[in-house]
Every structure is written in C-alpha cells, then in structure tokens.
Design a protein around this motif. Structure first.
Motif, PDB file in Angstrom:
ATOM      1  N   LEU A   5      18.729  38.411   2.278  1.00 16.11           N
ATOM      2  CA  LEU A   5      19.377  39.762   2.652  1.00 16.11           C
ATOM      3  C   LEU A   5      18.153  40.792   3.120  1.00 16.11           C
ATOM      4  CD1 LEU A   5      21.693  40.237  -0.283  1.00 16.11           C
ATOM      5  CD2 LEU A   5      22.375  39.668   2.162  1.00 16.11           C
ATOM      6  N   ARG A   6      18.531  41.912   3.781  1.00 21.69           N
ATOM      7  CA  ARG A   6      17.435  42.967   3.936  1.00 21.69           C
ATOM      8  C   ARG A   6      18.321  44.263   3.711  1.00 21.69           C
ATOM      9  NH1 ARG A   6      15.251  41.418   8.413  1.00 21.69           N
ATOM     10  NH2 ARG A   6      17.253  41.245   9.510  1.00 21.69           N
ATOM     11  N   LEU A   7      17.500  45.368   3.221  1.00 24.23           N
ATOM     12  CA  LEU A   7      18.245  46.439   2.876  1.00 24.23           C
ATOM     13  C   LEU A   7      17.573  47.623   3.894  1.00 24.23           C
ATOM     14  CD1 LEU A   7      18.058  46.653  -0.894  1.00 24.23           C
ATOM     15  CD2 LEU A   7      19.700  45.579   0.581  1.00 24.23           C
ATOM     16  N   ARG A   8      18.242  48.264   4.499  1.00 26.02           N
ATOM     17  CA  ARG A   8      17.894  49.342   5.405  1.00 26.02           C
ATOM     18  C   ARG A   8      18.647  50.560   5.499  1.00 26.02           C
ATOM     19  NH1 ARG A   8      21.086  49.684   9.767  1.00 26.02           N
ATOM     20  NH2 ARG A   8      22.154  47.983  10.553  1.00 26.02           N
ATOM     21  N   LEU A   9      18.209  51.798   5.983  1.00 18.26           N
ATOM     22  CA  LEU A   9      19.035  52.993   6.101  1.00 18.26           C
ATOM     23  C   LEU A   9      20.004  52.636   7.172  1.00 18.26           C
ATOM     24  CD1 LEU A   9      16.194  55.866   5.750  1.00 18.26           C
ATOM     25  CD2 LEU A   9      18.050  55.149   4.144  1.00 18.26           C
ATOM     26  N   PRO A  10      21.460  53.279   6.996  1.00 18.15           N
ATOM     27  CA  PRO A  10      22.371  53.022   7.936  1.00 18.15           C
ATOM     28  C   PRO A  10      22.029  53.805   9.118  1.00 18.15           C
ATOM     29  CG  PRO A  10      23.074  54.356   6.165  1.00 18.15           C
ATOM     30  CD  PRO A  10      21.744  53.886   5.807  1.00 18.15           C
ATOM     31  N   THR A  11      22.397  53.600  10.273  1.00 22.22           N
ATOM     32  CA  THR A  11      22.381  54.455  11.522  1.00 22.22           C
ATOM     33  C   THR A  11      23.710  54.485  12.010  1.00 22.22           C
ATOM     34  OG1 THR A  11      21.984  52.507  13.268  1.00 22.22           O
ATOM     35  CG2 THR A  11      20.117  53.425  11.873  1.00 22.22           C
ATOM     36  N   GLU A  12      23.716  55.564  13.160  1.00 22.57           N
ATOM     37  CA  GLU A  12      24.933  55.749  14.009  1.00 22.57           C
ATOM     38  C   GLU A  12      25.256  54.351  14.480  1.00 22.57           C
ATOM     39  OE1 GLU A  12      21.734  56.596  16.497  1.00 22.57           O
ATOM     40  OE2 GLU A  12      22.233  57.419  14.424  1.00 22.57           O
ATOM     41  N   GLU A  65      22.232  43.849   4.946  1.00 18.86           N
ATOM     42  CA  GLU A  65      22.600  43.042   5.998  1.00 18.86           C
ATOM     43  C   GLU A  65      21.864  41.787   5.849  1.00 18.86           C
ATOM     44  OE1 GLU A  65      21.114  44.923   9.609  1.00 18.86           O
ATOM     45  OE2 GLU A  65      18.835  44.555   9.078  1.00 18.86           O
ATOM     46  N   THR A  66      22.239  40.506   6.589  1.00 21.70           N
ATOM     47  CA  THR A  66      21.838  39.477   6.601  1.00 21.70           C
ATOM     48  C   THR A  66      20.684  39.239   7.317  1.00 21.70           C
ATOM     49  OG1 THR A  66      23.036  38.388   8.301  1.00 21.70           O
ATOM     50  CG2 THR A  66      23.942  38.131   6.122  1.00 21.70           C
ATOM     51  N   VAL A  67      19.533  38.429   6.878  1.00 23.73           N
ATOM     52  CA  VAL A  67      18.287  38.258   7.426  1.00 23.73           C
ATOM     53  C   VAL A  67      18.424  37.301   8.587  1.00 23.73           C
ATOM     54  CG1 VAL A  67      16.076  37.166   7.342  1.00 23.73           C
ATOM     55  CG2 VAL A  67      16.888  38.605   5.294  1.00 23.73           C
ATOM     56  N   ASP A  68      19.193  36.319   8.808  1.00 20.44           N
ATOM     57  CA  ASP A  68      19.427  35.497   9.718  1.00 20.44           C
ATOM     58  C   ASP A  68      20.204  35.901  10.677  1.00 20.44           C
ATOM     59  OD1 ASP A  68      21.780  35.455   8.168  1.00 20.44           O
ATOM     60  OD2 ASP A  68      22.237  33.208   8.445  1.00 20.44           O
ATOM     61  N   THR A  69      21.133  36.655  10.706  1.00 22.30           N
ATOM     62  CA  THR A  69      21.875  37.219  11.655  1.00 22.30           C
ATOM     63  C   THR A  69      21.955  38.674  11.858  1.00 22.30           C
ATOM     64  OG1 THR A  69      24.184  37.588  10.248  1.00 22.30           O
ATOM     65  CG2 THR A  69      23.550  35.542  11.505  1.00 22.30           C
ATOM     66  N   ALA A  70      21.341  39.593  10.965  1.00 20.96           N
ATOM     67  CA  ALA A  70      21.155  40.873  10.957  1.00 20.96           C
ATOM     68  C   ALA A  70      22.701  41.461  11.018  1.00 20.96           C
ATOM     69  CB  ALA A  70      20.433  41.427  12.306  1.00 20.96           C
ATOM     70  N   SER A  71      23.480  40.647  10.381  1.00 21.23           N
ATOM     71  CA  SER A  71      25.000  41.296  10.099  1.00 21.23           C
ATOM     72  C   SER A  71      25.083  42.033   8.946  1.00 21.23           C
ATOM     73  CB  SER A  71      26.024  39.934  10.052  1.00 21.23           C
ATOM     74  OG  SER A  71      25.878  39.423  11.331  1.00 21.23           O
ATOM     75  N   PRO A  72      25.698  43.228   9.123  1.00 24.79           N
ATOM     76  CA  PRO A  72      26.153  44.177   8.023  1.00 24.79           C
ATOM     77  C   PRO A  72      26.979  43.438   6.942  1.00 24.79           C
ATOM     78  CG  PRO A  72      26.945  45.217   9.770  1.00 24.79           C
ATOM     79  CD  PRO A  72      26.284  43.982  10.221  1.00 24.79           C
ATOM     80  N   LEU A 117      17.254  43.507  -5.936  1.00 27.10           N
ATOM     81  CA  LEU A 117      16.267  44.027  -5.022  1.00 27.10           C
ATOM     82  C   LEU A 117      15.940  45.680  -5.577  1.00 27.10           C
ATOM     83  CD1 LEU A 117      17.130  42.743  -1.616  1.00 27.10           C
ATOM     84  CD2 LEU A 117      15.155  42.097  -2.950  1.00 27.10           C
ATOM     85  N   LEU A 118      17.290  46.023  -5.720  1.00 24.52           N
ATOM     86  CA  LEU A 118      16.994  47.557  -6.448  1.00 24.52           C
ATOM     87  C   LEU A 118      16.443  47.623  -7.694  1.00 24.52           C
ATOM     88  CD1 LEU A 118      19.903  49.858  -4.771  1.00 24.52           C
ATOM     89  CD2 LEU A 118      17.694  49.727  -3.910  1.00 24.52           C
ATOM     90  N   VAL A 119      16.647  46.876  -8.639  1.00 26.06           N
ATOM     91  CA  VAL A 119      16.224  46.822  -9.938  1.00 26.06           C
ATOM     92  C   VAL A 119      14.739  47.031  -9.814  1.00 26.06           C
ATOM     93  CG1 VAL A 119      16.268  45.758 -11.962  1.00 26.06           C
ATOM     94  CG2 VAL A 119      18.620  46.163 -10.867  1.00 26.06           C
ATOM     95  N   ALA A 120      14.295  45.920  -9.022  1.00 25.15           N
ATOM     96  CA  ALA A 120      12.895  45.989  -8.933  1.00 25.15           C
ATOM     97  C   ALA A 120      12.251  47.292  -8.237  1.00 25.15           C
ATOM     98  CB  ALA A 120      12.314  44.688  -8.086  1.00 25.15           C
ATOM     99  N   HIS A 121      13.003  47.855  -7.367  1.00 30.10           N
ATOM    100  CA  HIS A 121      12.460  49.092  -6.719  1.00 30.10           C
ATOM    101  C   HIS A 121      12.706  50.122  -7.724  1.00 30.10           C
ATOM    102  CE1 HIS A 121      12.112  52.174  -3.744  1.00 30.10           C
ATOM    103  NE2 HIS A 121      13.422  52.599  -4.153  1.00 30.10           N
ATOM    104  N   ALA A 122      13.804  50.166  -8.847  1.00 29.74           N
ATOM    105  CA  ALA A 122      13.687  51.048 -10.007  1.00 29.74           C
ATOM    106  C   ALA A 122      12.606  51.040 -10.647  1.00 29.74           C
ATOM    107  CB  ALA A 122      15.176  50.958 -10.548  1.00 29.74           C
TER     108      ALA A 122
END
Length: 173
Positions: A5-12, A65-72, A117-122
C-alpha cells in the motif's frame, strides 16, 4: 508506504472512486450518527476538498492505494476528534485514527496495514496517544483496532456527542 500500500492525498482525479465508495450504504452506515450517502460528483469533489483541508502537523486524511496497480481501496485518517459537549477542561485534543474502505477491499487486511503506517507516523509526529471510535455493531473496525494493539475501553460518550466503542493506543511506550 508498505509492500502492498501507498498513502497519498486525494485529488479531483479520485472523484469517481469517492463517489462510488460513499454512495454505498454498507460503507456509510457506521460513519457518523445519522444515515447518509453521497451520490453526486459534486459531493465527491467536496469530500476530497474537505479531506485535503485536514492536512496538518502529523494529521490528515489520505487515500489508500495499492502499490502494484495504483488502485484506490479506501481512506485512512488521523485527525483531532471532537469532544462531546459535556466533556470540559481537557488539556489537549485527542487524535483519532480511522479507516473507510471500499467493500471490494474488505477482508484484505488493508485497513490494518494502512493504520500501522499511520501509527508509525503518529509516533514520529510526537502524538502521545491515538483513539478510535466505532459503532457498537461495527465488529470489523473493532477487529482492526484490536489488531493495532489498541486497548478496548468499552462504551463511551466522550466524542461526537454519541455513544461509541472506544479504543486507545498509548504511543509513549
């Protein structure tokens, strides 16, 4: 980022996914204190804008989103949680962690993986603890909280002006 998984800001460009996900009652039934769905492109774009505005020091709402397909597959959040009106005199705000996943991603482990991932970020951001609140009937989210190592505190009326199952993760240890 994790292996899957990858985390990113959502866009339009994510509006179609957002509209599809939040138009489903099975997704929204446990989010908030009232029944709702969002079915229009305008509502999806407004939600994306609100999510982007939540970005702060160690807080935000990110698209998963998934790393392999960039699918949300959903959203993960870490944000200040509003106290109920009767809760007074708190020295600092509490930070909530939460997740909303598309039904096609349920059962994949994505919610817990993104939350880790967010716990580590926190921890890096210096948050002393995280809280998660769920509807009493939302067993799947309760399992994610438990998998994160969160301690179940039982029913609480501390947040959102409603009764929720409360989970706490102390990040100082």
């Amino acid at each position: 980022m994790s292996e899957r998984l990858r985390l990113r800001l959502p866009t339009e460009h994510d509006a179609e996914f957002v509209q599809d996900m939040y138009s489903r009652v099975e997704v929204t039934q446990f989010i908030g204190a009232h029944d709702w769905v969002e079915t229009t492109a305008e509502e999806a774009l407004n939600r994306i804008q609100r999510y982007r505005e939540r970005l702060g020091r160690g807080t935000g709402v990110w698209l998963i989103e998934t790393v392999d397909t960039a699918s949300p597959v959903g959203f993960i959040l870490m944000k200040p949680i509003p106290f109920s009106a009767h809760v007074k005199g708190q020295p600092e705000e509490d930070i909530e962690i939460g997740w909303h996943l598309h039904p096609e991603a349920w059962g994949s482990g994505y919610a817990a993986e993104a939350a880790e991932l967010l716990v580590a970020h926190a921890r890096r951001a210096g948050h002393p603890r995280l809280v998660a609140v769920t509807n009493s009937e939302n067993i799947a989210s309760q399992k994610v909280a438990t998998r994160l190592g969160m301690s179940h505190q039982g029913l609480s009326e501390r947040y959102y002006g409603t009764t929720c199952e409360l989970f706490i993760l102390d990040l100082r240890s």
